[in-house]
Every structure is written in C-alpha cells, then in structure tokens.
Design an enzyme around this catalytic site. Structure first.
Site, PDB file in Angstrom:
ATOM      1  N   HIS A 378     -85.655  53.152 -25.172  1.00  0.00           N
ATOM      2  CA  HIS A 378     -86.872  53.909 -25.478  1.00  0.00           C
ATOM      3  C   HIS A 378     -86.662  55.400 -25.638  1.00  0.00           C
ATOM      4  CE1 HIS A 378     -90.097  50.884 -25.077  1.00  0.00           C
ATOM      5  NE2 HIS A 378     -89.224  50.273 -24.292  1.00  0.00           N
ATOM      6  N   LYS A 569    -101.170  63.167 -25.146  1.00  0.00           N
ATOM      7  CA  LYS A 569     -99.927  62.491 -24.801  1.00  0.00           C
ATOM      8  C   LYS A 569     -99.400  63.177 -23.552  1.00  0.00           C
ATOM      9  CE  LYS A 569     -98.351  63.616 -28.964  1.00  0.00           C
ATOM     10  NZ  LYS A 569     -97.719  62.382 -29.364  1.00  0.00           N
ATOM     11  N   ARG A 570     -98.389  62.597 -22.894  1.00  0.00           N
ATOM     12  CA  ARG A 570     -97.815  63.276 -21.737  1.00  0.00           C
ATOM     13  C   ARG A 570     -97.376  64.697 -22.119  1.00  0.00           C
ATOM     14  NH1 ARG A 570     -97.044  60.196 -16.935  1.00  0.00           N
ATOM     15  NH2 ARG A 570     -96.028  62.095 -16.201  1.00  0.00           N
ATOM     16  N   LYS A 575     -92.331  67.213 -26.779  1.00  0.00           N
ATOM     17  CA  LYS A 575     -93.517  66.890 -27.580  1.00  0.00           C
ATOM     18  C   LYS A 575     -94.165  68.156 -28.159  1.00  0.00           C
ATOM     19  CE  LYS A 575     -94.491  62.575 -25.032  1.00  0.00           C
ATOM     20  NZ  LYS A 575     -94.750  61.547 -26.056  1.00  0.00           N
ATOM     21  N   THR A 677     -96.647  55.877 -30.138  1.00  0.00           N
ATOM     22  CA  THR A 677     -97.629  54.848 -30.499  1.00  0.00           C
ATOM     23  C   THR A 677     -99.009  55.490 -30.601  1.00  0.00           C
ATOM     24  OG1 THR A 677     -97.780  54.308 -28.149  1.00  0.00           O
ATOM     25  CG2 THR A 677     -96.432  52.858 -29.536  1.00  0.00           C
ATOM     26  N   LYS A 681    -102.396  54.830 -33.233  1.00  0.00           N
ATOM     27  CA  LYS A 681    -103.802  54.659 -32.833  1.00  0.00           C
ATOM     28  C   LYS A 681    -104.703  55.583 -33.649  1.00  0.00           C
ATOM     29  CE  LYS A 681    -102.097  53.989 -28.136  1.00  0.00           C
ATOM     30  NZ  LYS A 681    -101.854  54.739 -26.871  1.00  0.00           N
TER      31      LYS A 681
HETATM   32  C1  LIG Z   1    -100.811  55.411 -26.488  1.00  0.00           C
HETATM   33  C2  LIG Z   1    -100.817  56.176 -25.233  1.00  0.00           C
HETATM   34  C3  LIG Z   1     -99.751  57.021 -24.918  1.00  0.00           C
HETATM   35  C4  LIG Z   1     -98.581  57.238 -25.827  1.00  0.00           C
HETATM   36  O1  LIG Z   1     -98.854  58.349 -26.649  1.00  0.00           O
HETATM   37  P1  LIG Z   1     -97.708  59.060 -27.481  1.00  0.00           P
HETATM   38  O2  LIG Z   1     -98.439  60.060 -28.297  1.00  0.00           O
HETATM   39  O3  LIG Z   1     -97.065  57.999 -28.316  1.00  0.00           O
HETATM   40  O4  LIG Z   1     -96.784  59.681 -26.506  1.00  0.00           O
HETATM   41  C5  LIG Z   1     -99.809  57.721 -23.720  1.00  0.00           C
HETATM   42  N1  LIG Z   1    -100.858  57.604 -22.887  1.00  0.00           N
HETATM   43  C6  LIG Z   1    -101.897  56.818 -23.172  1.00  0.00           C
HETATM   44  C7  LIG Z   1    -103.036  56.744 -22.212  1.00  0.00           C
HETATM   45  C8  LIG Z   1    -101.925  56.078 -24.349  1.00  0.00           C
HETATM   46  O5  LIG Z   1    -102.962  55.269 -24.600  1.00  0.00           O
END
Ligand SMILES: *Cc1c(COP(=O)(O)O)cnc(C)c1O
Length: 867
Positions: A378, A569-570, A575, A677, A681
């Site tokens: 990952h 995101k985190r 990032k 991911t 979304k």
């Molecule tokens: C999808 C999701 C992530 C992943 O987000 P990235 O932008 O791909 O890092 C992290 N936290 C939550 C709550 C999510 O639903």
C-alpha cells in the site's frame, strides 16, 4: 421555486423505479414495537431517540439473520474456495442504512418510521461509526467486503475488535485534541459474540527441539473471542461474515505460578492480556515499532489461522473422504489476502502449524503457504514500511523467529545461486536487515511467502517493480501484479447521494449499481440540457444541505453559491495540505490587492486527522485554522473566500461532504500516493479533480479524458530527475513573488499575531528540508487553479465536464477490483447470481430432520460445521 425534495422523498421516488423493494410496512412497525418492548424494554413514554434507533436497527437486523445462516449453510453444502481478507483495519462507518440499501428495505423503513412519528435520518445519526481504521487502507477493506458479498464470493473479513477505534478529533483554540472513541458504550446491535468459538493465542515462552519435533513451551496464553458482523451483498441474499477478535484473559491468568496471596493482583492484571484489543494504533502510513502492536498483529493472525484450518478440515467432504486429513489441498480451497504487511505473521504462523502440528516437511509446508498467501503493498514511503527489531521477536515469538531465519536462509541460498558473488544483492534482499539493531523486513517476508504481490494503482505497481521491490521483481516477475483500488457504489453513491443515483437511473436504468461500467451510457446524454440541469440541481441541493449541517453543528455560515473546494484525507506532508494553504493565501492576497475584480467565490474546506505523535501534521492543522481566522474575518474578502477546517473527518462525514463538493483536491507529490480512493468518491459524486499524475488520478484521467481533469505539476519522472539534480526550495522562493509573499506572511506572524514564530517548523521545513517538494509544484498549481476558477464561471461547461467524469467512473467500482483479485490471484469466479432466499424466518430452509435423525442414532453432528 418549488421546495427541494428531502432525501426521504427522493428515496420514495427511487423505489418507484424499483431501486428499493416493497416490504410490508405494517410488519416493520409491528417488529419495531416488539423490539422496543422486548429488546429495549421501554414504552414510548420513556423511550429515548437512541432506543428508537436500536429498535429500528434490530428490526432491520432481523432481515439479515435468515439470509446469513442460509448463506453459511450454502457454503457448507457447495464447499467453494474461500477467501480470507486479513486486515488490522476495517473502516466500516455506519451499518444501518447500508443494510437497508443492500436489502432494499430503505423505502419501507422510511415509511414505517414516518408512520410511527419518527424521522429516519435523525435515528440514523445516532449510530456510531465503526471507526476501526485510519484512512484509505481500512476503508478499502470495508469496500472489499461489500463487493465480495455482492459478487457472491465465499469471503471472510478477519480483524481485531478494537474497543477504541480511531480517536475523535476536537479542535480547541485551533489545535487538534484527541478524545477516546468509546464506540461500544451503548452496545453494538450488528455484532454477535461467539464465546463458544474462543481460541487460545500463545506469546513469549521458549522453543524445545525434541526427537518428537519442535515444541513452543512455557507460553502465556491470551484467548481470542470472536464477534461476527453480517456483511450483506447488494440484493442477492448473500450475507458473509466479518469476524473480529477480542482479547480475553483466561480464567487462570497469572494464577498458576505459586502466586501466593496474589489473587487480587492477578485479577487486576487480566487487563494486561485484554489490552491487546483495546485500541487502534492511529498511524496512517507510518510504522511505530511498539510491542503491543506486534502482539495485535500476531493475535489476529494466530486466531484466524486456527479458524481457517478448522473450517477447512471440518468441511462436509473432508470428514467423509480422505481429502482433508492433511493440508496439502489447502491452496485449492483457501486464499489468504494480506492487507499490507500488518498480518504478515500469517506466513510464519501457517508454516509453524504445518511443521510443528501437522508434521509436514519444510518443502511441502512452504509450497502450501506460498500457494495460499498473497500480499498487497500500500505504500512506498520508507517510514511506513514495517521493520521489526529482532529482539522484540525473539522475546515475544521465538519459534516464529526461527522459522523466519530458515525462510531467509533458503531464500538467500536461492539468490546466491542465481547471482554468485553478488553480496550486495543478498544484503538488499535479505529478510534480516543488519545495523545497530537487526530488524525483520516484513515486506520482504511477504513477497517471499506469497504467490502474488500487488500494488493498488497502475503507476504504483510500476513503481514498486522498478524501485522498492526491483530485486524481487527480477527473480520472480510472475508474482507481481496490479489491482487498481475501487470503492463500493452502494455506500458511495446510492446511500450518500440518492438524488444523483436517481438522476442517473432515470437515464440509463438502475443496473449500473451492480455493473458500474454502464455509467459510460451517460455519454449519450452529455449535451442533453435536461441532464445537465438535473445534475447541477442535485449538486446545489447537496450543497444547501451540507451548508445547513455546518451551520447547525459547527455554527459556521458559508455561501452555498461559492465553489466548494474540498481536501479531506489524513493530514500528511506527502498529501501536501500545505500546497493548498499556499493557494489559499495567494487567493487572499490577490483579492486584497484587487477587491473589485470578479473573483470566483470559493469555500475551501480541509479536513483530516493528524497522527497524535506527528508534530508537523498537527502544526499543519494549526496553520489551516490560523489562516481561516484571518481570512474569514477580513471585511474586504467577505464571502468570496472562506476557509473551514472540517473537524473529525470520518466515514460518516465523508458521506456528507463528498456529494456536496465541486472540486476535489488530490495534490500529492507524484510517486507518493499509492492509489487514493477519496479521489474516486469525489469523481463518482460529480466533483471535478485538481490533481497530480499520482496514484489512481492517472487512471481517472485516462478513463474520463485528461481534458476533463485539472492535472498539473511534476510527473514521477520529473520528481526522479529533481532528486538527482537536487531540489532547491530557495530558488522558487526567491523567484516567485506571490510565493515569497505567502511564505513571509506565515513566517512573519501574519496568521499568528500572538506568536510570530508559531509556524517556524513548517517554514523551515518548506524552505530547507521538504521531502515532498511543495514549491516545485506551486506555480503550476496556482495556474491550474486559475483555470478551475474560470471554468466555474460557466456552469454549463462545468457540469458537462462533471458528466464526463461520472461516465468515466466504471473502472473505480470495487466490484471490478474484487473480480480481478478473484480471477487473477484467488482462482475464484465472481458471480452476480442470487442465492435462494431463506424459506422461512426460523428454519432458514435447511433441513433439521437429518440432524435430528443423526442425533437420535447416536451420531454426533460434526463439530460446528458451518461457522
Ligand atoms: C476514503 C477515505 C479515506 C481515504 O482518502 P484518500 O484521499 O484516498 O487518502 C480516508 N478517510 C476516510 C474517512 C475515507 O472515507
């Protein structure tokens, strides 16, 4: 203007189109009242909102039970190959609405609760998130469970039932403060404890080599207590199982060894054993080598493998034929997928079982293990790779260390034969890293012990073959695969954005929910004014709804006509939330300079948790809130620019914000985000992407057409070239006036008037040791953002681009991802067929007669055959 439909009314429309099944509303009401009475032991005079939530949850749960039992019986009868998805994280979020969607109960429950004078959305909001994950990796596991069930695979998710999931984030004076996530406080209606299947897990002790074989003795035992959660497929009557283990001290814990008078202390010390499943480690993409974490990793693996072996041996065929006396056919019937290296101990543990309990030869055991296991990588970030100190291992899992050494000896022997004299290669490829303290490289263990190794987006899979795992790719190219990540369209469209799901269904039918490639049929309508109008209207409704939510819960007022520019995101340096910050400051300075220009109004929202020990990430949050404090109160700026930090980003907040977003920020340094991911979304929910050519963004651009994304900045090759030539942040700072101005403001206390040097660590990092080259992409990013602003002024062209994006989403269904894992790694065939529904609520259609006859004839039914 007519009042926009509520989500409740929209779902009713959907059901007219067959997206929700017809259920007997009066039965639901009866059962709701029965649960309120018998399960909650309340009447409506004293029932709380939470009681009503539990009554509804139990009513919906009842509809799972027959299908769940029936599915497990079906697997027992058919004995298909099973896949075990092993993960330290399952970021499930809420379950009630997902269950209603997949069982087509949503419309009927809506009506039933309405008739009972209750509001279903309000009840749903009482449910706690199952926050047993940090971010993308844990959410991927959850999406995979939905897809595996929807594709009829005999699949099991195995993990840990953390008593505390990912912490709740509070923002206090602009800083992140963590609170414990006590998600089980009011009970969890979706889990079923199975104390009858408790299993022992051993730690510590020592190894004895005897003539009868190897013995691991004088161990400490912790019991693993399984909790099962049903995982329903999308309208196919399949209900799979997610089994999470909880740690339980044995009754004699600490009482065996001449512990005179130590009874009270021994009982108090039970906590030590039970701490194993207490809390999720809150690190995303970061390895922290703590003993308790290693215990967690071995705990889930040891308990799960006992379950796998027991289920394999007790198969209907195994006991009557000679097939299952040993484990040589295990790889024909079992696939084990390792979600990152976190469950890597499955490899030495299965070896230990085969060698020490099953008395197989090494060669036979190794063949079984490698044909059974597969590993998903990952990340390529070095700080995220698991490298466990050997001392820790020696102490905690001495037998496993011996086995790992022997795996390594044979592995290096093979490499030495292939490359005689190449000592550096042996050093690079060893499972044991030399240094101040020796460490086990868990990724190397996983590659050697697996028949398949996959990355999670095409660019990431190429990178691991070319760099991180180059040496391994050279000797075993056939092992390396790509499986581009995906998301489940059930949660991430039907559930969170029913309005959009319906608008799409009106044009192309509703089959796209199982077969997301059909979204490309939308291209036929890309110039259709009515679709453009409908898509824009749904987005506006979602934005209004989210604005109201923010106002109610966070007391902030935003302009719903502004562009919603979102990065959730985190929080992590790679990032590059800091690149976003520099854009915000640049916009701010421009508006201040020319206040009368026709600026495109933006509401920029950033959300995400920082690992509690990650100083820079926490300071980034403080910077975002500080910028907001200045920008949001500037009279000149007004509502043309607002900066909001979204507190406590989690699955449920993602479901609210993503459908309301116009612009999705996916701006990691090329080569650092394995897939992402979140990007998918947003795309599926009608947001446009501004992003680098990183992770799955590359494939999103390919699917939607690069002209339909805002792609900017360095490619992986450019980053590599810069690594060679050297990255000089000062050069950009000195050359680009707007960048210099922004940095000087951060450094000079413009955003921190009470403490001018508050952000000195960030400033110093960006100027002198920025691993992620923020300044190198600054100019391209700002220019690209200008294009975004320009297009937003043309709503029709904007929405057309949105339609191209939605139409290009098919590839990013986790159904596609899972179909590829199934066919190309697991040797299984996915199917969209429905299994027969239970014939009655009580018998689930399985003949109990045979069992009764067997019992009467004194035959014992086999030990727990289908659990
Ligand atoms: C999808 C999701 C992530 C992943 O987000 P990235 O932008 O791909 O890092 C992290 N936290 C939550 C709550 C999510 O639903």
């Amino acid at each position: 203007m007519p009042k926009p439909l509520t989500d409740q009314e929209k779902r009713k429309q959907i059901s007219v189109r067959g997206l929700a099944g017809v259920e007997n509303v009066s039965d639901l009401k009866t059962n709701f009242n029965r649960h309120l009475h018998f399960t909650l032991v309340k009447d409506r005079n004293v029932a709380t909102k939470r009681d009503y939530y539990f009554a509804l949850a139990n009513t919906v749960r009842d509809h799972l039970v027959g299908r769940w039992i029936r599915t497990q019986q079906h697997y027992y009868e058919k004995d298909p190959k099973r896949v075990y998805y092993l993960s330290l994280e399952f970021y499930m979020g809420r379950t009630l609405q997902n269950t209603m969607v997949n069982l087509a109960l949503e419309n009927a429950c809506d009506e039933a609760t309405y008739q009972l004078g209750l509001d279903m959305e309000e009840l749903q909001d009482i449910e706690e998130d199952a926050g047993l994950g940090n971010g993308g990796l844990g959410r991927l596991a959850a999406c995979f469970l939905d897809s595996m069930a929807s594709l009829g695979l005999a699949a099991y998710g195995y993990g840990i039932r953390y008593e505390f999931g990912i912490f709740n984030q509070k923002i206090v004076n602009g800083w992140q403060v963590e609170e414990a996530d006590d998600w089980l406080r009011y009970g969890n209606p979706w889990e079923k404890a199975r104390p009858e299947y408790m299993r022992p897990v051993h730690f510590y002790g020592r190894v004895e080599h005897t003539p009868e074989g190897v013995k691991w003795v004088d161990t400490q035992v912790v019991l693993a207590l399984p909790y099962d959660t049903p995982v329903p497929g999308y309208r196919n009557n399949v209900v799979n199982t997610m089994r999470l283990w909880s740690a339980k001290a044995p009754c004699d814990f600490n009482l065996k060894d001449f512990n005179v008078g130590g009874y009270i202390q021994a009982v108090l010390d039970r906590n030590l054993a039970e701490n194993i499943s207490r809390v999720l480690y809150p690190n995303d993409n970061f390895f922290e080598g703590k003993e308790l974490r290693l215990k967690q990793e071995y705990f889930v693996v040891a308990a799960t493998l006992q379950d796998i072996v027991r289920r394999f041996k007790s198969s209907k065929f195994g006991s009557t034929e000679v097939v299952r006396v040993d484990l040589s056919t295990l790889p024909d019937k079992v696939a084990i997928q390792l979600n990152d290296t976190h469950p890597a101990m499955a490899i030495p543990e299965l070896m230990r079982i085969l060698l020490d309990t099953e008395h197989q030869t090494w060669e036979k055991a190794w063949d079984i293990v490698t044909r059974t296991c597969a590993y998903t990588n990952h990340t390529v970030l070095p700080e995220a790779l698991e490298r466990w100190p050997i001392d820790l291992f020696q102490n905690l899992l001495p037998r496993h260390l011996e086995i790992i050494f022997e795996i390594n000896r044979r592995h290096l022997e093979r490499i030495a034969n292939l490359y005689p004299g190449d000592h550096d290669r042996l050093r690079r490829m060893s499972l044991v890293e030399e240094g101040d303290q020796k460490k086990i490289n868990m990724a190397h263990l996983c590659i050697v012990g697996s028949h398949a190794v996959n990355g999670v987006a095409r660019i990431h899979s190429d990178i691991i073959k070319a760099t991180l795992f180059k040496d391994f790719y050279e000797v075993d190219p056939h092992k390396f695969q790509n499986k581009t990540n995906g998301i489940t369209p059930r949660r991430w469209l039907v559930m969170c954005n029913p309005g959009l799901a319906e608008v799409i269904a009106e044009r192309i039918g509703e089959d796209y929910i199982r077969d997301l490639d059909q979204l490309k049929n939308l291209l036929e309508f890309v110039d259709d004014d009515s679709l453009i109008r409908d898509i824009a209207k749904i987005k506006q409704e979602n934005k209004l709804k989210f604005s109201a939510y923010l106002e109610e819960h966070y007391k902030v007022k935003i302009n719903p006509n502004s562009m919603f520019d979102v990065q959730v995101k985190r929080i992590h340096e790679y990032k590059r939330q800091l690149l976003n910050c520099l854009h915000i400051i640049t916009l701010y300075n421009r508006i201040k300079k020319e206040p009368n220009k026709n600026w495109t109004p933006r509401t920029i929202m950033i959300g995400g948790k920082a690992a509690p020990g990650y100083h820079t990430a926490k300071l980034i949050i403080r910077l975002i809130t500080a910028i907001g404090d200045i920008v949001n109160h500037d009279e000149v700026v007004g509502d043309r620019l607002k900066v909001i930090f979204l507190e406590n980003y989690k699955v449920t907040l993602a479901e609210k914000i993503i459908p309301a977003s116009d612009l999705s920020e996916q701006i990691s340094t090329a080569g650092t985000e394995a897939s992402g991911t979140g990007n998918m979304k947003f795309m599926l929910n009608g947001a446009l992407t501004i992003g680098t050519m990183d992770g799955a963004n590359v494939e999103m651009a390919e699917e939607a057409g690069e002209e339909n994304l805002f792609i900017f900045g360095m490619r992986v090759d450019d980053v590599d070239a810069m690594d060679k030539s050297g990255y000089d942040a000062m050069e950009y700072y000195n050359r680009i006036p707007e960048l210099k101005q922004a940095m000087d403001q951060i450094a000079g206390g413009y955003f921190s008037p009470d403490q001018h040097d508050l952000f000195k660590d960030i400033v110093n990092m960006l100027l002198h040791h920025d691993r992620f080259k923020v300044f190198a992409d600054y100019e391209a990013y700002i220019k690209c953002q200008d294009k975004v602003s320009a297009l937003y002024k043309n709503p029709k062209e904007w929405t057309k681009m949105v339609i191209h994006n939605i139409a290009g989403c098919g590839k990013f269904s986790s159904d596609r991802t899972i179909s590829q894992y199934a066919r190309e790694i697991w040797g299984m065939e996915p199917s969209l067929e429905r299994i027969p529904p239970p014939t009655s609520a009580f018998t689930s259609g399985y003949s109990t007669k045979k069992i009764n006859v067997n019992l009467r004839n004194g035959l014992k039914t086999r030990n727990l055959p289908y659990n």
